[in-house]
Design an enzyme around this catalytic site. Structure first.
Site, PDB file in Angstrom:
ATOM      1  N   ARG A 113       0.786  -1.245   0.000  1.00 37.49           N
ATOM      2  CA  ARG A 113       0.000   0.000   0.000  1.00 37.49           C
ATOM      3  C   ARG A 113       0.809   1.281   0.000  1.00 37.49           C
ATOM      4  O   ARG A 113       0.362   2.305  -0.504  1.00 37.49           O
ATOM      5  CB  ARG A 113      -0.892   0.044   1.259  1.00 37.49           C
ATOM      6  CG  ARG A 113      -2.165  -0.703   1.114  1.00 37.49           C
ATOM      7  CD  ARG A 113      -3.047  -0.491   2.344  1.00 37.49           C
ATOM      8  NE  ARG A 113      -3.970  -1.601   2.450  1.00 37.49           N
ATOM      9  CZ  ARG A 113      -4.316  -2.198   3.575  1.00 37.49           C
ATOM     10  NH1 ARG A 113      -3.836  -1.755   4.725  1.00 37.49           N
ATOM     11  NH2 ARG A 113      -5.155  -3.200   3.573  1.00 37.49           N
ATOM     12  N   CYS A 150      -9.472  -1.750   6.301  1.00 38.03           N
ATOM     13  CA  CYS A 150     -10.938  -1.723   6.412  1.00 38.03           C
ATOM     14  C   CYS A 150     -11.486  -0.497   7.177  1.00 38.03           C
ATOM     15  O   CYS A 150     -12.475   0.106   6.755  1.00 38.03           O
ATOM     16  CB  CYS A 150     -11.447  -3.021   7.036  1.00 38.03           C
ATOM     17  SG  CYS A 150     -10.421  -3.631   8.370  1.00 38.03           S
ATOM     18  N   GLY A 180     -12.426  -9.042  11.204  1.00 40.03           N
ATOM     19  CA  GLY A 180     -11.302  -8.223  10.749  1.00 40.03           C
ATOM     20  C   GLY A 180      -9.960  -8.885  11.000  1.00 40.03           C
ATOM     21  O   GLY A 180      -8.954  -8.520  10.402  1.00 40.03           O
ATOM     22  N   GLU A 202      -2.795  -1.055  13.432  1.00 42.62           N
ATOM     23  CA  GLU A 202      -4.031  -0.514  12.842  1.00 42.62           C
ATOM     24  C   GLU A 202      -4.083   1.019  12.917  1.00 42.62           C
ATOM     25  O   GLU A 202      -4.464   1.691  11.967  1.00 42.62           O
ATOM     26  CB  GLU A 202      -5.219  -1.131  13.584  1.00 42.62           C
ATOM     27  CG  GLU A 202      -6.517  -1.088  12.846  1.00 42.62           C
ATOM     28  CD  GLU A 202      -6.656  -2.161  11.773  1.00 42.62           C
ATOM     29  OE1 GLU A 202      -5.689  -2.904  11.514  1.00 42.62           O
ATOM     30  OE2 GLU A 202      -7.741  -2.235  11.182  1.00 42.62           O
ATOM     31  N   HIS A 233     -17.420  -2.762  11.286  1.00 43.87           N
ATOM     32  CA  HIS A 233     -16.667  -1.931  12.227  1.00 43.87           C
ATOM     33  C   HIS A 233     -17.435  -0.629  12.473  1.00 43.87           C
ATOM     34  O   HIS A 233     -17.875   0.032  11.529  1.00 43.87           O
ATOM     35  CB  HIS A 233     -15.303  -1.540  11.642  1.00 43.87           C
ATOM     36  CG  HIS A 233     -14.362  -2.685  11.426  1.00 43.87           C
ATOM     37  ND1 HIS A 233     -14.568  -3.962  11.891  1.00 43.87           N
ATOM     38  CD2 HIS A 233     -13.148  -2.704  10.794  1.00 43.87           C
ATOM     39  CE1 HIS A 233     -13.537  -4.727  11.549  1.00 43.87           C
ATOM     40  NE2 HIS A 233     -12.680  -3.998  10.878  1.00 43.87           N
TER      41      HIS A 233
HETATM   42  N1  LIG Z   1     -10.635  -9.533   7.420  1.00 44.51           N
HETATM   43  C1  LIG Z   1     -10.767  -8.268   7.091  1.00 44.51           C
HETATM   44  O1  LIG Z   1     -11.718  -7.571   7.511  1.00 44.51           O
HETATM   45  C2  LIG Z   1      -9.752  -7.597   6.189  1.00 44.51           C
HETATM   46  C3  LIG Z   1     -10.039  -6.324   5.737  1.00 44.51           C
HETATM   47  C4  LIG Z   1      -9.134  -5.678   4.881  1.00 44.51           C
HETATM   48  C5  LIG Z   1      -7.980  -6.326   4.520  1.00 44.51           C
HETATM   49  N2  LIG Z   1      -7.707  -7.584   4.999  1.00 44.51           N
HETATM   50  C6  LIG Z   1      -6.461  -8.243   4.545  1.00 44.51           C
HETATM   51  O2  LIG Z   1      -6.829  -9.254   3.603  1.00 44.51           O
HETATM   52  C7  LIG Z   1      -5.943 -10.369   3.691  1.00 44.51           C
HETATM   53  C8  LIG Z   1      -6.746 -11.621   3.989  1.00 44.51           C
HETATM   54  O3  LIG Z   1      -7.397 -11.454   5.243  1.00 44.51           O
HETATM   55  P1  LIG Z   1      -8.389 -12.532   5.858  1.00 44.51           P
HETATM   56  O4  LIG Z   1      -9.044 -11.845   6.989  1.00 44.51           O
HETATM   57  O5  LIG Z   1      -9.199 -13.161   4.818  1.00 44.51           O
HETATM   58  O6  LIG Z   1      -7.322 -13.622   6.419  1.00 44.51           O
HETATM   59  P2  LIG Z   1      -7.560 -15.187   6.689  1.00 44.51           P
HETATM   60  O7  LIG Z   1      -8.975 -15.433   7.052  1.00 44.51           O
HETATM   61  O8  LIG Z   1      -6.480 -15.575   7.632  1.00 44.51           O
HETATM   62  O9  LIG Z   1      -7.289 -15.854   5.251  1.00 44.51           O
HETATM   63  C9  LIG Z   1      -6.008 -15.946   4.679  1.00 44.51           C
HETATM   64  C10 LIG Z   1      -6.086 -16.725   3.366  1.00 44.51           C
HETATM   65  O10 LIG Z   1      -4.774 -16.838   2.826  1.00 44.51           O
HETATM   66  C11 LIG Z   1      -4.403 -18.229   2.724  1.00 44.51           C
HETATM   67  N3  LIG Z   1      -2.988 -18.371   3.104  1.00 44.51           N
HETATM   68  C12 LIG Z   1      -2.437 -18.283   4.342  1.00 44.51           C
HETATM   69  N4  LIG Z   1      -1.106 -18.475   4.288  1.00 44.51           N
HETATM   70  C13 LIG Z   1      -0.816 -18.700   2.980  1.00 44.51           C
HETATM   71  C14 LIG Z   1       0.379 -19.008   2.287  1.00 44.51           C
HETATM   72  N5  LIG Z   1       1.569 -19.082   2.919  1.00 44.51           N
HETATM   73  N6  LIG Z   1       0.297 -19.186   0.936  1.00 44.51           N
HETATM   74  C15 LIG Z   1      -0.892 -19.103   0.294  1.00 44.51           C
HETATM   75  N7  LIG Z   1      -2.059 -18.819   0.891  1.00 44.51           N
HETATM   76  C16 LIG Z   1      -2.016 -18.623   2.227  1.00 44.51           C
HETATM   77  C17 LIG Z   1      -5.326 -18.954   3.696  1.00 44.51           C
HETATM   78  O11 LIG Z   1      -5.473 -20.316   3.303  1.00 44.51           O
HETATM   79  P3  LIG Z   1      -5.912 -21.451   4.364  1.00 44.51           P
HETATM   80  O12 LIG Z   1      -7.387 -21.249   4.627  1.00 44.51           O
HETATM   81  O13 LIG Z   1      -5.628 -22.719   3.643  1.00 44.51           O
HETATM   82  O14 LIG Z   1      -5.076 -21.229   5.589  1.00 44.51           O
HETATM   83  C18 LIG Z   1      -6.626 -18.151   3.508  1.00 44.51           C
HETATM   84  O15 LIG Z   1      -7.259 -18.557   2.320  1.00 44.51           O
HETATM   85  C19 LIG Z   1      -4.923 -10.008   4.785  1.00 44.51           C
HETATM   86  O16 LIG Z   1      -3.784  -9.457   4.191  1.00 44.51           O
HETATM   87  C20 LIG Z   1      -5.673  -8.978   5.617  1.00 44.51           C
HETATM   88  O17 LIG Z   1      -4.812  -8.124   6.310  1.00 44.51           O
HETATM   89  C21 LIG Z   1      -8.572  -8.240   5.807  1.00 44.51           C
END
Ligand SMILES: NC(=O)c1ccc[n+]([C@@H]2O[C@H](COP(=O)([O-])OP(=O)(O)OC[C@H]3O[C@@H](n4cnc5c(N)ncnc54)[C@H](OP(=O)(O)O)[C@@H]3O)[C@@H](O)[C@H]2O)c1
Length: 339
Positions: A113, A150, A180, A202, A233
């Site tokens: 970013r 977010c 989140g 954050e 949020h």
């Molecule tokens: N959650 C939110 O509200 C939010 C908002 C804005 C931005 N984000 C950002 O968006 C991204 C995803 O967030 P999330 O909340 O969805 O996280 P999450 O629920 O932990 O999901 C992570 C995903 O990445 C995969 N993954 C993990 N380690 C990996 C690796 N070494 N190689 C390939 N794939 C891998 C996981 O697969 P498995 O299921 O197989 O472990 C899962 O599909 C992050 O960078 C986060 O900071 C999140």
């Protein structure tokens, strides 16, 4: 128009699931390739994923196979656009590689970013920043477009129509939902019946990103807390302006903030909806609006001395993440007439 083939990297996470839901029947994009961690390769999505969204998984998603993360295979499958929902530390290495391989990357991760030529795009706020993709090598090569953190997303959208009043200082406190932190996220021992008054990195993200997105340099003071809520949020905000601004000025600015209906499939016509009811907004409404989860809701508007205060609610996994990325990809397709 023939649909553009897309990949979702991290399709099983909290954000990845929103990509799958929103792209299961998209006008312009079709899901061609999905990945998660290597252990899931070959599994069917419906069996592999722990579905956390508050509605059923579309039937068409259940049989899609999770594939190996392999750039050659993605190219051969005809993928052009890559939606990234990877953890930031993985994205830091993977996203530049994807860009170098010629993919158009729309990312949720924080890793890229703050690179000078990488936009933090919110189409209703700073569409102009999309031109930075040319500095990354488009049209000859690929590019990375990120969306904001977010909490920053909701704040930037609510403040965008107020920039004309001259924003001098912003104080914001967030009450952030557990989704989140991704899945499985926090231990239920830590968050049940509790509030955690710290979310690593954050506050700094909000302070940094708001300036880059709105092209302003106010003093920003942020506190972020995690609350035992599933989605959405809440943020309480105080803003100090250069000029005297009334409550009516603010309501009018939000009410007249309208996006052309002929625009992007995922853009809400009214990005900000204000309601004077004292109990509004609440995370309960996280999936309200059209498109679902894409509207930022505001309320509790008040004026004290020269400051304006209000509360907002943004859906962190939709507008604040996957929905925002999809909208960014739509903005690219429309602006560059990419077919
Ligand atoms: N959650 C939110 O509200 C939010 C908002 C804005 C931005 N984000 C950002 O968006 C991204 C995803 O967030 P999330 O909340 O969805 O996280 P999450 O629920 O932990 O999901 C992570 C995903 O990445 C995969 N993954 C993990 N380690 C990996 C690796 N070494 N190689 C390939 N794939 C891998 C996981 O697969 P498995 O299921 O197989 O472990 C899962 O599909 C992050 O960078 C986060 O900071 C999140």
């Amino acid at each position: 128009m023939e649909k553009i083939k897309v990949a979702i990297i991290g399709a099983t996470g909290a954000v990845g699931q929103v990509f799958m839901w929103m792209l299961s029947n998209h006008k312009w994009f079709e899901i061609e390739y999905i990945t998660a961690t290597a252990a899931r390769t070959g599994e069917k999505y419906g069996k592999s994923v722990h579905w956390v969204l508050p509605f059923e998984m579309a039937e068409v998603l259940k049989g899609i196979e999770l594939k190996e993360y392999n750039l050659e295979a993605m190219k051969e499958a005809g993928v052009q656009i890559v939606f990234s929902a990877m953890p930031a530390e993985v994205a830091r290495v993977a996203e530049p590689e994807l860009r170098d391989a010629g993919f158009y990357v729309f990312s949720n991760a924080g890793a890229m970013r703050y690179e000078k030529n990488v936009p933090i795009l919110i189409p209703e706020v700073n569409l102009d920043s999309l031109h930075l993709i040319n500095e990354q090598g488009y049209p000859e090569g690929g590019f990375i477009v990120t969306n904001a953190n977010c909490s920053t997303t909701g704040l930037a959208i609510a403040l965008s129509p107020l920039v004309k009043f001259g924003i001098k200082e912003i104080s914001v406190s967030t009450y952030q939902s557990v989704s989140g932190a991704g899945y499985p996220g926090l231990s239920s021992f830590d968050i049940t019946d509790n509030v955690i008054p710290f979310i690593g990195g954050e506050e700094e993200k909000i302070e940094k990103e708001i300036n880059k997105i709105l092209s302003i340099t106010p003093d920003v003071y942020a506190y972020c807390a995690r609350v035992p809520v599933m989605f959405g949020h809440i943020e309480t905000v105080w803003v100090d302006f250069d000029q005297d601004v009334s409550i009516e000025d603010i309501i009018e600015a939000w009410d007249t903030f309208i996006i052309d209906e002929s625009g992007l499939p995922s853009s809400p016509v009214k990005p900000v909806i204000y309601d004077a009811d004292n109990t509004f907004p609440q995370p309960k409404y996280a999936f309200w609006g059209k498109p679902r989860g894409m509207v930022t809701y505001t309320g509790r508007l008040k004026k004290k001395k020269h400051r304006i205060g209000f509360t907002l609610m943004v859906n962190n996994v939709v507008k604040g993440a996957a929905g925002g990325s999809i909208q960014n990809a739509e903005a690219f397709v429309q602006m560059y007439n990419h077919r």
